[in-house]
Write an enzyme that holds these catalytic residues in place. Structure first.
Site, short mmCIF file in Angstrom:
data_model
loop_
_atom_site.label_atom_id
_atom_site.label_comp_id
_atom_site.label_asym_id
_atom_site.label_seq_id
_atom_site.Cartn_x
_atom_site.Cartn_y
_atom_site.Cartn_z
N ARG A 45 0.87 -1.17 0.00
CA ARG A 45 0.00 0.00 0.00
C ARG A 45 0.91 1.22 0.00
O ARG A 45 2.13 1.11 0.13
CB ARG A 45 -1.04 -0.01 1.14
CG ARG A 45 -0.66 -0.69 2.41
CD ARG A 45 0.41 -0.03 3.18
NE ARG A 45 0.21 1.40 3.32
CZ ARG A 45 1.15 2.28 3.60
NH1 ARG A 45 2.41 1.89 3.74
NH2 ARG A 45 0.89 3.56 3.72
N GLY A 46 0.28 2.40 -0.13
CA GLY A 46 1.06 3.62 -0.32
C GLY A 46 1.18 3.85 -1.82
O GLY A 46 1.55 2.94 -2.57
N ALA A 47 0.87 5.10 -2.25
CA ALA A 47 0.73 5.37 -3.69
C ALA A 47 1.94 4.94 -4.53
O ALA A 47 1.78 4.19 -5.50
CB ALA A 47 0.40 6.85 -3.90
N ARG A 88 -7.48 -0.51 -6.95
CA ARG A 88 -7.74 0.60 -6.03
C ARG A 88 -7.88 1.88 -6.87
O ARG A 88 -7.08 2.11 -7.78
CB ARG A 88 -6.61 0.77 -5.00
CG ARG A 88 -6.47 -0.43 -4.08
CD ARG A 88 -5.54 -0.13 -2.90
NE ARG A 88 -6.17 0.73 -1.92
CZ ARG A 88 -5.52 1.28 -0.88
NH1 ARG A 88 -4.22 1.07 -0.73
NH2 ARG A 88 -6.15 2.04 0.00
N GLN A 195 -2.15 2.45 9.81
CA GLN A 195 -0.83 2.53 9.13
C GLN A 195 0.16 3.31 9.98
O GLN A 195 1.36 3.05 9.92
CB GLN A 195 -0.99 3.22 7.76
CG GLN A 195 -1.69 2.40 6.71
CD GLN A 195 -3.17 2.68 6.66
OE1 GLN A 195 -3.78 3.10 7.65
NE2 GLN A 195 -3.79 2.45 5.53
N ASP A 236 -1.86 10.69 -2.25
CA ASP A 236 -2.28 9.65 -3.20
C ASP A 236 -2.58 10.21 -4.57
O ASP A 236 -2.46 9.52 -5.58
CB ASP A 236 -3.49 8.90 -2.65
CG ASP A 236 -3.05 7.97 -1.54
OD1 ASP A 236 -2.94 8.45 -0.40
OD2 ASP A 236 -2.72 6.81 -1.83
N ASN A 246 -5.22 12.29 0.40
CA ASN A 246 -4.33 11.45 1.21
C ASN A 246 -5.22 10.70 2.19
O ASN A 246 -6.45 10.88 2.22
CB ASN A 246 -3.27 12.31 1.91
CG ASN A 246 -2.18 11.45 2.55
OD1 ASN A 246 -1.62 10.57 1.90
ND2 ASN A 246 -1.89 11.66 3.81
N LYS A 247 -4.61 9.87 2.99
CA LYS A 247 -5.36 9.02 3.93
C LYS A 247 -6.42 9.78 4.71
O LYS A 247 -6.19 10.92 5.13
CB LYS A 247 -4.34 8.37 4.88
CG LYS A 247 -4.90 7.48 5.95
CD LYS A 247 -5.77 6.37 5.41
CE LYS A 247 -5.14 5.52 4.33
NZ LYS A 247 -6.11 4.69 3.58
O1 MRU Z 1 -4.54 3.06 2.07
P1 MRU Z 1 -3.07 3.29 1.97
O2 MRU Z 1 -2.29 2.72 3.11
O3 MRU Z 1 -2.53 2.84 0.62
O4 MRU Z 1 -2.90 4.87 2.02
C1 MRU Z 1 -1.61 5.41 1.97
C2 MRU Z 1 -1.56 6.88 2.11
O5 MRU Z 1 -2.57 7.55 2.23
C3 MRU Z 1 -0.20 7.52 2.00
O6 MRU Z 1 -0.10 8.65 2.81
C4 MRU Z 1 0.05 7.93 0.53
O7 MRU Z 1 -0.20 6.87 -0.33
C5 MRU Z 1 1.45 8.40 0.33
S1 MRU Z 1 2.63 7.10 0.44
C6 MRU Z 1 4.16 7.75 0.09
#
Ligand code: MRU
Length: 350
Positions: A45-47, A88, A195, A236, A246-247
């Site tokens: 996970r994470g963009a 996603r 996270q 994201d 973002n999250k």
């Molecule tokens: O649902 P996730 O864990 O994929 O969400 C991740 C985030 O929101 C991060 O802050 C974002 O992707 C940046 S990661 C460098």
């Protein structure tokens, strides 16, 4: 830092982040379907990490295609790409990486299919390596905003685990620490998937960076007490006007920061900027399984049966709350982002 994604001989090793911090377990992905499952189920996970995984997914999918002509090969490659793209909806890096892989195939359509498959794998490696380099630059540009003695709030995990390595928001923090600045990080736990608690706290402890874990609803209290001098988060998807997805919970942090006069920064590679959408209004927000809210890790039930649940995984912070967007090409005020569009190329020259 242990790698999130790693190519081993003939397959992709993917760290299963759902099992952190209790255990470090890798899943061997030998086909595109397993990569897609990994993205959907948050093993990765994470963009940026999602984008890299998808690039390897396309390369793995290409390997399985047994066609004779480029046209029929490419048709199957598009099917694999669509399957990966459906995992996603919010992180634009996923679509960016898939498009880049498809373009790689198209650009070398006159080569043999064997060669094209090899070039696709090489492109996935390049995307991974470029990401690490970009994060180091982001770290360098961003650390300039951090002063000795600063308390820094971050939300979710935008660290090594969320990228090819080093991290974006955590890259900024990591770099400040490497520069020997005395800093203290406040990590929001980041309900509902935690996270912040499971991943950010773990990463920062591994590096020995002083960290305090707080629940999301403590951020305002910490700011009021004067413990936080800046906020830095990942992204994201960033719209052309600087609105940033973002999250979930990031928007609340930004508003709290504004109220307390605390600067709020976004750290992200330019691959996270979506110039095709004018504002955050157009960013699709993923709605995830209600069980993430009603249960703690599928186990402890913390809500009455049949209660209505909302579970948007992301929110959009309007550009007006963002002091600067820190990219590998420097830090920009949201309204300056449009200058980045001119001459935008990948390191590969695209
Ligand atoms: O649902 P996730 O864990 O994929 O969400 C991740 C985030 O929101 C991060 O802050 C974002 O992707 C940046 S990661 C460098």
């Amino acid at each position: 830092m242990i790698p999130t994604l790693e190519w081993k001989e003939d397959h992709l090793r993917m760290l299963d982040q759902t099992r952190l911090p209790r255990e470090v377990v890798y899943v061997d992905c030998r086909d595109a379907q397993t990569v897609a499952e990994g993205i959907r189920e948050l093993w990765v996970r994470g963009a940026p990490a999602i984008g890299i995984a998808a690039a390897y997914g396309v390369a793995l999918g290409a390997r399985e295609i047994n066609e004779r002509t480029f046209e029929s090969f490419y048709k199957k490659l598009e099917e694999v790409s669509s399957m990966l793209a459906a995992t996603r909806p919010t992180a634009v890096n996923l679509f960016w990486a898939i498009e880049r892989m498809k373009k790689t195939a198209l650009d070398c359509r006159n080569r043999s299919l064997k060669e094209i498959k090899e070039l696709l794998l090489a492109e996935a490696h390049a995307i991974l390596e470029e990401d690490i380099r970009r994060n180091k630059s982001i770290g360098q540009h961003g650390a300039a905003f951090i002063k000795n003695g600063d308390g820094i709030l971050t939300h979710c995990n935008a660290g090594s685990l969320a990228t090819g390595g080093y991290g974006t928001a955590l890259g900024v923090i990591r770099r400040a620490w490497e520069e020997k600045k005395k800093i203290h990080v406040f990590a929001d736990e980041t309900r509902p998937v935690l996270q912040g608690a499971r991943l950010t706290a773990w990463e920062l402890l591994e590096d020995g960076i002083p960290t305090t874990l707080i629940t999301d609803n403590m951020a305002g209290y910490m700011m009021k007490k004067g413990l936080i001098q800046l906020c830095v988060v990942g992204a994201d998807r960033i719209a052309a006007n600087g609105d940033t997805a973002n999250k979930i919970g990031t928007y609340s942090v930004a508003i709290l920061a504004k109220e307390h006069g605390v600067p709020f920064y976004v750290a992200a590679p330019t691959s996270t900027i979506d110039f095709s959408i004018p504002s955050g209004e157009q960013i699709p927000i993923e709605e995830r399984n209600p069980k993430e809210v009603t249960h703690i890790f599928d186990k402890a039930h913390v809500a009455p049966e049949n209660v209505n649940v909302a579970n948007p995984a992301f929110d959009v912070t309007p550009a007006k709350y963002i002091k600067a967007i820190i990219t590998e090409r420097g830090a920009f005020r949201p309204e300056e982002l449009k200058n980045l569009r001119v001459g935008r190329t990948d390191e590969s020259g695209r």
